[in-house]
Scaffold this motif. Sequence first.
Motif, PDB file in Angstrom:
ATOM      1  N   LEU A   1       0.943  -1.059   0.036  1.00 32.91           N
ATOM      2  CA  LEU A   1       0.104   0.030   0.060  1.00 32.91           C
ATOM      3  C   LEU A   1       0.941   1.406  -0.024  1.00 32.91           C
ATOM      4  O   LEU A   1       0.414   2.437  -0.664  1.00 32.91           O
ATOM      5  N   LEU A   2       1.938   1.150   0.638  1.00 33.41           N
ATOM      6  CA  LEU A   2       2.771   2.437   0.587  1.00 33.41           C
ATOM      7  C   LEU A   2       3.465   2.623  -0.613  1.00 33.41           C
ATOM      8  O   LEU A   2       3.587   3.654  -0.920  1.00 33.41           O
ATOM      9  N   LEU A   3       3.952   1.705  -1.323  1.00 33.60           N
ATOM     10  CA  LEU A   3       4.247   1.552  -2.808  1.00 33.60           C
ATOM     11  C   LEU A   3       3.358   2.015  -3.642  1.00 33.60           C
ATOM     12  O   LEU A   3       3.832   3.196  -4.411  1.00 33.60           O
ATOM     13  N   VAL A   4       2.339   1.545  -3.686  1.00 33.91           N
ATOM     14  CA  VAL A   4       1.218   2.327  -4.494  1.00 33.91           C
ATOM     15  C   VAL A   4       1.025   3.758  -4.301  1.00 33.91           C
ATOM     16  O   VAL A   4       0.569   4.460  -5.139  1.00 33.91           O
ATOM     17  N   PHE A   5       0.841   4.027  -3.115  1.00 32.49           N
ATOM     18  CA  PHE A   5       0.605   5.527  -2.542  1.00 32.49           C
ATOM     19  C   PHE A   5       1.765   6.390  -2.927  1.00 32.49           C
ATOM     20  O   PHE A   5       1.481   7.484  -3.831  1.00 32.49           O
TER      21      PHE A   5
ATOM     22  N   TRP B   1       1.321   9.123  -5.999  1.00 34.12           N
ATOM     23  CA  TRP B   1       1.625  10.667  -5.497  1.00 34.12           C
ATOM     24  C   TRP B   1       2.657  11.183  -6.478  1.00 34.12           C
ATOM     25  O   TRP B   1       2.381  12.314  -6.845  1.00 34.12           O
ATOM     26  N   THR B   2       3.465  10.492  -7.127  1.00 34.23           N
ATOM     27  CA  THR B   2       4.544  11.068  -7.715  1.00 34.23           C
ATOM     28  C   THR B   2       3.906  11.071  -9.254  1.00 34.23           C
ATOM     29  O   THR B   2       4.270  12.078 -10.083  1.00 34.23           O
ATOM     30  N   MET B   3       3.002  10.435  -9.567  1.00 31.23           N
ATOM     31  CA  MET B   3       2.228  10.547 -11.058  1.00 31.23           C
ATOM     32  C   MET B   3       1.211  11.662 -11.148  1.00 31.23           C
ATOM     33  O   MET B   3       1.311  12.395 -12.240  1.00 31.23           O
ATOM     34  N   TYR B   4       0.624  11.957 -10.059  1.00 29.72           N
ATOM     35  CA  TYR B   4      -0.464  12.816 -10.203  1.00 29.72           C
ATOM     36  C   TYR B   4      -0.313  14.199  -9.351  1.00 29.72           C
ATOM     37  O   TYR B   4      -1.171  14.978  -9.189  1.00 29.72           O
ATOM     38  N   SER B   5       0.942  14.442  -8.842  1.00 26.83           N
ATOM     39  CA  SER B   5       1.146  15.719  -8.187  1.00 26.83           C
ATOM     40  C   SER B   5       2.315  16.472  -8.981  1.00 26.83           C
ATOM     41  O   SER B   5       2.931  17.101  -8.558  1.00 26.83           O
TER      42      SER B   5
END
Length: 50
Positions: free
Chosen positions: A13-17, A21-25
């Motif tokens: 879950l941390l990896l997916v988050f 975060w890096t893709m859409y921010s």
Amino acid sequence: MWILVLEAGAALLLLVFIVWWTMYSGRAPEQPPARARKADPAPGSDEPGS
């Protein structure tokens, strides 16, 4: 055994988050990209800097 599954799930879950975060921010749409600049003039043109 269940603690290992729980820890692996938390890590996933941390990896997916982090990926989300890096893709859409990224930059806001009104800001130009960092590499947006005037193209270099063609060789032989009489513009300064060629």
